[in-house]
Write an enzyme that holds these catalytic residues in place. Structure first.
Site, PDB file in Angstrom:
ATOM      1  N   GLU A 194       0.777  -1.124   0.056  1.00 30.92           N
ATOM      2  CA  GLU A 194      -0.129   0.107   0.043  1.00 30.92           C
ATOM      3  C   GLU A 194       0.940   1.321  -0.015  1.00 30.92           C
ATOM      4  O   GLU A 194       1.645   1.309   0.810  1.00 30.92           O
ATOM      5  CB  GLU A 194      -0.950   0.001   1.205  1.00 30.92           C
ATOM      6  N   ARG A 236     -18.216  -0.122   4.438  1.00 35.16           N
ATOM      7  CA  ARG A 236     -19.469  -0.921   3.473  1.00 35.16           C
ATOM      8  C   ARG A 236     -20.087  -2.126   4.199  1.00 35.16           C
ATOM      9  O   ARG A 236     -21.416  -2.460   4.110  1.00 35.16           O
ATOM     10  CB  ARG A 236     -18.636  -1.923   2.087  1.00 35.16           C
ATOM     11  N   CYS A 268      -8.399  -1.944   7.699  1.00 37.64           N
ATOM     12  CA  CYS A 268      -7.154  -2.058   7.480  1.00 37.64           C
ATOM     13  C   CYS A 268      -6.494  -0.767   7.028  1.00 37.64           C
ATOM     14  O   CYS A 268      -5.491  -0.090   7.383  1.00 37.64           O
ATOM     15  CB  CYS A 268      -6.974  -3.151   5.946  1.00 37.64           C
ATOM     16  N   HIS A 293      -1.683  -5.475   1.861  1.00 37.56           N
ATOM     17  CA  HIS A 293      -2.832  -6.478   1.748  1.00 37.56           C
ATOM     18  C   HIS A 293      -2.311  -7.718   1.147  1.00 37.56           C
ATOM     19  O   HIS A 293      -1.731  -7.791   0.107  1.00 37.56           O
ATOM     20  CB  HIS A 293      -3.837  -5.941   0.767  1.00 37.56           C
TER      21      HIS A 293
HETATM   22  N1  PCA Z   1      -9.003  -6.911   5.951  1.00 34.55           N
HETATM   23  C1  PCA Z   1     -10.121  -5.839   6.025  1.00 34.55           C
HETATM   24  C2  PCA Z   1      -9.827  -5.430   7.574  1.00 34.55           C
HETATM   25  C3  PCA Z   1      -9.365  -6.642   8.199  1.00 34.55           C
HETATM   26  C4  PCA Z   1      -8.620  -7.546   7.103  1.00 34.55           C
HETATM   27  O1  PCA Z   1      -8.038  -8.475   7.043  1.00 34.55           O
HETATM   28  C5  PCA Z   1      -9.682  -4.484   5.272  1.00 34.55           C
HETATM   29  O2  PCA Z   1      -9.018  -4.711   4.116  1.00 34.55           O
HETATM   30  O3  PCA Z   1      -9.960  -3.454   5.603  1.00 34.55           O
END
Ligand code: PCA
Length: 218
Positions: A84, A94, A147, A170
């Site tokens: 990111e 959402r 996140c 991610h």
């Molecule tokens: N993914 C979510 C929140 C927790 C996770 O593992 C997100 O992308 O916000």
């Protein structure tokens, strides 16, 4: 393991959205106690809850005093490790979080800046991952859910401490999740662990990022 080693605070999340498992915690917990790039990894699980995750992050940061903070989260549907680039000061959920909260258009930190750029060398990390054969990309948005909230909070904490850096990655579903979700992309846990290790080693050893194109047109 020397207690005097600089530390990496590495976080993963608990399952959310009806999934039985969260691959971020599975990968992160496997790296707990490892020495990577001259740093000691301290892994912590955060709840997929806006309020509680922030409280736990702050407490963990005070306790661990990390030189590097790296948050990891599941991004179902993404096909590769997503480094990111940015975290924004907004919560726009959402779906309700695991505590039932669903903030809409609220700031993460009331008086914080609109956004923070990652202070980890994401281009150098991307190049190292590709050199090792790990599928990875730069992502221009961490979303607006828990996140992004934690990515923003980590960067806000790091901004107040000299020399401390932070970022967020991610990761895709695990194959066992994808097997129930027709056509979803996945990455095996061992490969995620390998990728996170390479990313962290590169982050620990690189102070000036590389410069090459990894943007998108959309
Ligand atoms: N993914 C979510 C929140 C927790 C996770 O593992 C997100 O992308 O916000």
């Amino acid at each position: 393991m020397s207690p005097s080693l600089p530390r990496i605070l590495l976080t993963g999340f608990d399952p959310f959205g009806g999934e039985p498992i969260n691959p971020s915690w599975e990968a992160v917990r496997a790296l707990h106690g490892k020495r990577i790039g001259g740093h000691l990894v301290v892994a912590r699980q955060l709840p997929t809850e806006f309020a509680a995750s922030l409280r736990l992050l702050k407490a963990a940061e005070r306790e661990v005093r990390p030189a590097i903070l790296l948050g990891v989260g599941q991004a179902g549907g993404r096909q590769q490790l997503s480094l990111e680039r940015v975290a924004i000061n907004v919560q726009d959920a959402r779906i309700p979080d695991n505590a039932g909260a669903q903030p809409i258009d609220e700031p993460v930190i009331a008086d914080g800046p609109a956004a923070y750029f990652s202070t980890l060398p994401i281009k150098a990390m991307l190049a190292a991952l590709h050199a090792a054969g790990v599928p990875a990309e730069i992502s221009q948005s961490a979303g607006t859910y828990v996140c992004n909230h934690i990515a923003y909070a980590m960067l806000h904490l790091a901004a107040k401490r000299r020399g401390v850096r932070a970022g967020f990655i991610h990761i895709p579903y695990l194959p066992l999740q994808a097997a129930r979700l027709r056509g979803a992309a996945s990455m095996a846990q061992a490969e995620v662990e390998r990728g996170l290790t390479i990313a962290l080693r590169t982050a620990a050893r690189t102070t000036t990022d590389r410069k090459f194109g990894a943007g998108t047109l959309d």
